[in-house]
Design a protein around this motif. Sequence first.
Motif, PDB file in Angstrom:
ATOM      1  N   ALA A  75      -1.579  -8.190 -10.330  1.00 17.17           N
ATOM      2  CA  ALA A  75      -0.657  -9.306 -10.085  1.00 17.17           C
ATOM      3  C   ALA A  75      -1.480 -10.548  -9.793  1.00 17.17           C
ATOM      4  N   SER A  76      -1.046 -11.681 -10.346  1.00 14.99           N
ATOM      5  CA  SER A  76      -1.697 -12.953 -10.049  1.00 14.99           C
ATOM      6  C   SER A  76      -0.644 -13.995  -9.700  1.00 14.99           C
ATOM      7  N   VAL A  77      -1.077 -15.014  -8.972  1.00 12.88           N
ATOM      8  CA  VAL A  77      -0.167 -16.069  -8.549  1.00 12.88           C
ATOM      9  C   VAL A  77      -0.920 -17.391  -8.625  1.00 12.88           C
ATOM     10  N   PRO A  91       0.813  -1.220   0.000  1.00 16.44           N
ATOM     11  CA  PRO A  91       0.000   0.000   0.000  1.00 16.44           C
ATOM     12  C   PRO A  91       0.848   1.272   0.000  1.00 16.44           C
ATOM     13  N   TYR A  92       2.176   1.101   0.021  1.00 23.99           N
ATOM     14  CA  TYR A  92       3.083   2.255   0.065  1.00 23.99           C
ATOM     15  C   TYR A  92       3.822   2.480  -1.248  1.00 23.99           C
ATOM     16  N   TYR A  93       4.159   1.398  -1.955  1.00 21.43           N
ATOM     17  CA  TYR A  93       5.003   1.521  -3.143  1.00 21.43           C
ATOM     18  C   TYR A  93       4.394   0.747  -4.304  1.00 21.43           C
ATOM     19  N   ASP A  94       4.410   1.345  -5.493  1.00 19.47           N
ATOM     20  CA  ASP A  94       3.925   0.622  -6.665  1.00 19.47           C
ATOM     21  C   ASP A  94       4.946  -0.375  -7.181  1.00 19.47           C
ATOM     22  N   SER A  95       6.137  -0.352  -6.629  1.00 19.50           N
ATOM     23  CA  SER A  95       7.212  -1.224  -7.099  1.00 19.50           C
ATOM     24  C   SER A  95       7.488  -2.391  -6.148  1.00 19.50           C
ATOM     25  N   ASP A 151      -4.430  -9.401  -7.223  1.00 20.76           N
ATOM     26  CA  ASP A 151      -4.522  -8.112  -6.524  1.00 20.76           C
ATOM     27  C   ASP A 151      -4.263  -6.983  -7.505  1.00 20.76           C
ATOM     28  N   TRP A 152      -4.860  -5.828  -7.215  1.00 15.99           N
ATOM     29  CA  TRP A 152      -4.653  -4.614  -8.007  1.00 15.99           C
ATOM     30  C   TRP A 152      -3.546  -3.765  -7.390  1.00 15.99           C
ATOM     31  N   CYS A 153      -2.769  -3.123  -8.231  1.00 16.99           N
ATOM     32  CA  CYS A 153      -1.845  -2.092  -7.759  1.00 16.99           C
ATOM     33  C   CYS A 153      -2.653  -0.822  -7.481  1.00 16.99           C
ATOM     34  N   LEU A 154      -2.383  -0.189  -6.349  1.00 10.09           N
ATOM     35  CA  LEU A 154      -3.139   1.004  -5.959  1.00 10.09           C
ATOM     36  C   LEU A 154      -2.715   2.244  -6.731  1.00 10.09           C
ATOM     37  N   PHE A 155      -1.548   2.170  -7.380  1.00  6.50           N
ATOM     38  CA  PHE A 155      -0.955   3.369  -7.968  1.00  6.50           C
ATOM     39  C   PHE A 155      -0.944   3.295  -9.492  1.00  6.50           C
ATOM     40  N   GLY A 156      -0.469   4.349 -10.109  1.00  5.91           N
ATOM     41  CA  GLY A 156      -0.245   4.348 -11.543  1.00  5.91           C
ATOM     42  C   GLY A 156      -1.508   4.615 -12.338  1.00  5.91           C
ATOM     43  N   ALA A 157      -1.517   4.101 -13.551  1.00  8.26           N
ATOM     44  CA  ALA A 157      -2.600   4.383 -14.486  1.00  8.26           C
ATOM     45  C   ALA A 157      -3.893   3.663 -14.126  1.00  8.26           C
ATOM     46  N   ALA A 167     -11.307  -9.382  -6.417  1.00  5.02           N
ATOM     47  CA  ALA A 167     -10.983  -8.075  -5.846  1.00  5.02           C
ATOM     48  C   ALA A 167     -11.585  -6.982  -6.710  1.00  5.02           C
ATOM     49  N   TRP A 168     -12.299  -6.066  -6.066  1.00  7.02           N
ATOM     50  CA  TRP A 168     -12.797  -4.885  -6.773  1.00  7.02           C
ATOM     51  C   TRP A 168     -11.632  -3.963  -7.101  1.00  7.02           C
ATOM     52  N   SER A 169     -11.751  -3.288  -8.222  1.00  4.44           N
ATOM     53  CA  SER A 169     -10.727  -2.325  -8.619  1.00  4.44           C
ATOM     54  C   SER A 169     -10.725  -1.129  -7.674  1.00  4.44           C
ATOM     55  N   PRO A 170      -9.535  -0.635  -7.306  1.00  6.08           N
ATOM     56  CA  PRO A 170      -9.470   0.609  -6.537  1.00  6.08           C
ATOM     57  C   PRO A 170      -9.592   1.846  -7.422  1.00  6.08           C
ATOM     58  N   HIS A 171      -9.745   1.640  -8.729  1.00  9.54           N
ATOM     59  CA  HIS A 171      -9.734   2.753  -9.676  1.00  9.54           C
ATOM     60  C   HIS A 171     -11.053   2.958 -10.407  1.00  9.54           C
ATOM     61  N   ALA A 172     -11.901   1.934 -10.484  1.00  9.74           N
ATOM     62  CA  ALA A 172     -13.155   2.031 -11.218  1.00  9.74           C
ATOM     63  C   ALA A 172     -14.253   1.323 -10.437  1.00  9.74           C
TER      64      ALA A 172
END
Length: 361
Positions: free
Chosen positions: A342-344, A21-25, A331-337, A275-280
């Motif tokens: 990511a999937s596993v 939740p802190y870094y997109d990397s 899981d969704w990345c919280l940052f960026g576009a 997981a619901w998107s944090p962006h839409a």
Amino acid sequence: MASMLEFRTPGYQGSAVQYSPYYDSRLAVAASTNYGIVGNGRLYCLGLSARGVAIEKTFDTNDALYDLAWSEINENQLVAATGDGSIKLFDLAVDQFPVMNFHEHNREVFSVTWNPIAKDTFVSSSWDGTVKLWSPTRTASLKTLPIGCTAYSTTFSPTNPSIISVSSSDSHIRIFDLRTPVSAKYHLTTVIPVHAPPAAGPVLPRIATPGAPPGATYAGAVPGEVLTHDWNKYHDGIIAAGGVDRLIRTFDVRNPTGGPVALLAGHNYAVRRLAWSPHASDVLVSASYDMTVRVWSDGSSAPIPPAENTIRAGTELGLMNRHTEFAMGVDWCLFGAGGWVASVGWDERVLLFDAHTLVRS
């Protein structure tokens, strides 16, 4: 797919993945030997750079790992749910040894989630039929919520730090509000019967799904285990749930017995994680035992609302089928576009991709 990154976990099959939740990397993966049945676990902390995906840190455990959650108050800490009933708090600055050990569950811990609002608690659910609330500074749990059957996924409401939800093997989602008196129900305020037909009226609503057989109706389906659920980040009170019957349903907690709001059909085997998107507000992603990851719209952004007493049609926006074994976590990345996922899976692979590249034009 040129925009896909891959990382291998040789000898360890992945069960969960979560972006920091802190870094997109930065992201973490929970994995186990022998498919989590018997043997050791390994927690991977991975870093992303222009050169690809690399290990920043690993932690080994004596038992399988089923889930993980990043701390919301310390960027270097995360908790892992283990097969021996314990939850371990690791710190990236400390070699190997967990900095805290929480062990009250007497069966496998299936899910662990950090409180995204209050940030000073996390919650766990176990096959022992309980959900427990914890502080990262105390080894004894703050509260135990009885479920009475196998408790699968558990999480907090994204808008209220006192509301905890859990999906279970008896085909229900239970919602607890810690602000209510304990009473006989232990803070239980709402129960959603996931597979029950709508309570109102004998006529079952039609499924408004393009391509569905004429006259197709939603008949509730045979009750089955609900393995995963998540709260919509934008529409307060909307929950999506999936499990062994392959379908994803959305519900409005304000009308728990009114049946599903939307139905998303497409997976061929059980839905393991969503997981619901944090962006839409209308987009979610799911991982399944059919080895696929799918991106969906629940149809809530459609310009024309469905007719009364009709279940809204969900739409599959895209499909990622690069896993060669069960897809277990997503899981969704919280940052960026706003599209990185990511999937596993049990194929010992972590895949990172832009969901926009999956969407059919």
